[in-house]
Scaffold this active site. Structure first.
Site, PDB file in Angstrom:
ATOM      1  N   LYS A   9       0.858  -1.200   0.000  1.00  0.00           N
ATOM      2  CA  LYS A   9       0.000   0.000   0.000  1.00  0.00           C
ATOM      3  C   LYS A   9       0.884   1.235   0.000  1.00  0.00           C
ATOM      4  O   LYS A   9       2.042   1.202   0.441  1.00  0.00           O
ATOM      5  CB  LYS A   9      -0.962   0.012   1.182  1.00  0.00           C
ATOM      6  CG  LYS A   9      -0.334   0.123   2.576  1.00  0.00           C
ATOM      7  CD  LYS A   9      -0.016   1.534   3.025  1.00  0.00           C
ATOM      8  CE  LYS A   9       0.637   1.552   4.402  1.00  0.00           C
ATOM      9  NZ  LYS A   9       1.357   2.772   4.719  1.00  0.00           N
ATOM     10  N   ASP A 136      -3.515  -0.774   9.468  1.00  0.00           N
ATOM     11  CA  ASP A 136      -3.557  -0.774   7.997  1.00  0.00           C
ATOM     12  C   ASP A 136      -4.194  -2.046   7.424  1.00  0.00           C
ATOM     13  O   ASP A 136      -4.434  -2.126   6.216  1.00  0.00           O
ATOM     14  CB  ASP A 136      -2.139  -0.665   7.413  1.00  0.00           C
ATOM     15  CG  ASP A 136      -1.482   0.674   7.705  1.00  0.00           C
ATOM     16  OD1 ASP A 136      -2.206   1.622   8.072  1.00  0.00           O
ATOM     17  OD2 ASP A 136      -0.258   0.766   7.566  1.00  0.00           O
TER      18      ASP A 136
HETATM   19  O1  C5P Z   1      -1.963  -0.370  14.411  1.00  0.00           O
HETATM   20  P1  C5P Z   1      -0.487  -0.549  14.260  1.00  0.00           P
HETATM   21  O2  C5P Z   1       0.028  -1.759  15.002  1.00  0.00           O
HETATM   22  O3  C5P Z   1      -0.018  -0.508  12.858  1.00  0.00           O
HETATM   23  O4  C5P Z   1       0.144   0.709  14.958  1.00  0.00           O
HETATM   24  C1  C5P Z   1       1.492   0.754  15.383  1.00  0.00           C
HETATM   25  C2  C5P Z   1       1.636   1.970  16.281  1.00  0.00           C
HETATM   26  O5  C5P Z   1       1.445   3.169  15.524  1.00  0.00           O
HETATM   27  C3  C5P Z   1       0.594   2.053  17.377  1.00  0.00           C
HETATM   28  O6  C5P Z   1       1.035   1.371  18.524  1.00  0.00           O
HETATM   29  C4  C5P Z   1       0.472   3.526  17.614  1.00  0.00           C
HETATM   30  O7  C5P Z   1       1.518   3.967  18.457  1.00  0.00           O
HETATM   31  C5  C5P Z   1       0.722   4.143  16.253  1.00  0.00           C
HETATM   32  N1  C5P Z   1      -0.532   4.472  15.537  1.00  0.00           N
HETATM   33  C6  C5P Z   1      -1.271   5.565  15.950  1.00  0.00           C
HETATM   34  N2  C5P Z   1      -2.419   5.898  15.281  1.00  0.00           N
HETATM   35  C7  C5P Z   1      -2.832   5.180  14.215  1.00  0.00           C
HETATM   36  C8  C5P Z   1      -2.094   4.074  13.770  1.00  0.00           C
HETATM   37  C9  C5P Z   1      -0.935   3.743  14.460  1.00  0.00           C
HETATM   38  O8  C5P Z   1      -0.906   6.236  16.920  1.00  0.00           O
HETATM   39  N3  C5P Z   1      -3.961   5.530  13.583  1.00  0.00           N
END
Ligand code: C5P
Length: 318
Positions: A9, A136
């Protein structure tokens, strides 16, 4: 056996808002699938209840912590022992790059195993498991182009542009932890947090119109100032692409991959040649690619970048 495509992506735009009560940030972003993909093969293996993984290509852990195996466990939760499977992941997407490789692999495992095991989980059930795996992953389940909001769970499909959008991706070395990038974003002064903001509405209109010059003016990524502070190669990558002819450049996701927009395929190839002539470092990764449609929309484009592209969940008949 079943072969599932796991496309990368790209965030054509990424606008990050304030921290929410759950610790995540509110997003508004134009996500796009690319014709550059990992592939996940699913085949019978071992006694019921067994799921094993082997990885080819770019190395990632094959143990229980691999996101494909976590996806399989969450999908199978509450079901009696399902037929044993081997997952073979062919990895081409660089890790920790802002290209959503892990999220794509997780989505491929969810959709592929839902079909292989005949579980009949609905889109919304899969969407809930997807979000539990990463912000994502809900987009990656759908693919194509979409405006993504919330923390990543609100995915509104956008039409596939009639004109092909070719891009050059350029990734400097040094993976970034997404969580760390968001922490750095939170520490930026207010005006810096707003400095990378894109024109999301303008980008959506330009995408629909196939107007790549206007699209190039609408790009932006709120996380870029947070990454650039500790990673000067991101700015270097943008300058390299811009001075090699890109119509516009931006970082994707939490970086450090940067993309440059081309007028067409020949322009993208010429840009990539120019970049490689000027960049003598083997640690950098580069690819020429284009936006991919949602897999079910993909009736005309059977070939992408020389690789035959299988329909989502394409069945080898094994
Ligand atoms: O959801 P994912 O595991 O990809 O997110 C990794 C980190 O990125 C989360 O722990 C968070 O700190 C940050 N994040 C965020 N807001 C989002 C997506 C991710 O703060 N919308």
């Amino acid at each position: 056996m079943l072969l599932v495509t796991a496309p990368a992506k790209l965030n054509l735009t990424l606008e990050v808002g304030e921290t929410r009560d759950d610790g995540y940030h509110g997003l508004d972003s134009v996500f796009s699938s690319l014709c550059l993909a990992d592939r996940l093969l699913i085949r019978d293996w071992g006694p019921p209840g067994t799921v094993v993984l082997s990885v080819r290509g770019i190395p990632v852990p094959e143990g229980a912590e691999n996101i494909c195996l976590t996806a399989a466990r969450r999908l199978a939760a509450g079901r009696r022992a399902l037929p044993g499977v081997e997952l073979v992941l062919s990895k081409v997407l660089p890790v920790g790059s802002g290209l959503g490789g892990g999220s794509a692999d997780a989505a491929a495992a969810l959709a592929g195993l839902n079909r292989w095991w005949g579980l009949g989980r609905s889109r919304s059930e899969l969407g809930d498991i997807a979000l539990s795996l990463g912000s994502d992953v809900p987009f990656c389940l759908l693919g194509g182009q979409a405006r993504v909001r919330g923390r990543g769970e609100i995915v509104e499909p956008l039409p596939f542009p009639r004109r092909r959008l070719w891009l050059v991706l350029l990734r400097p070395p040094g993976p970034k932890s997404t969580r760390r990038v968001y922490e750095e974003f939170d520490r930026l002064p207010h005006d810096r947090r707003r400095s990378g903001r894109p024109d999301t509405g303008g980008a959506i209109r330009a995408l629909a119109a196939g107007d790549w010059e206007t699209l190039a003016q609408s790009l932006g990524n709120s996380l870029e100032p947070a990454v650039a502070a500790s990673h000067p190669d991101v700015e270097r990558a943008r300058v390299l692409l811009a001075t090699s002819g890109a119509l516009g450049t931006a970082m994707t996701g939490s970086g450090p991959t940067v993309f440059g927009i081309a007028r067409d395929q020949d322009h993208a190839r010429a840009m990539a040649r120019e970049v490689s002539n000027r960049l003598m470092s083997p640690d950098w990764w580069m690819a020429v690619t284009r936006l991919a449609p949602r897999q079910e929309e993909d009736v005309s484009a059977a070939m992408t970048d020389g690789h035959p592209r299988r329909p989502f969940g394409g069945d080898d008949g094994g």
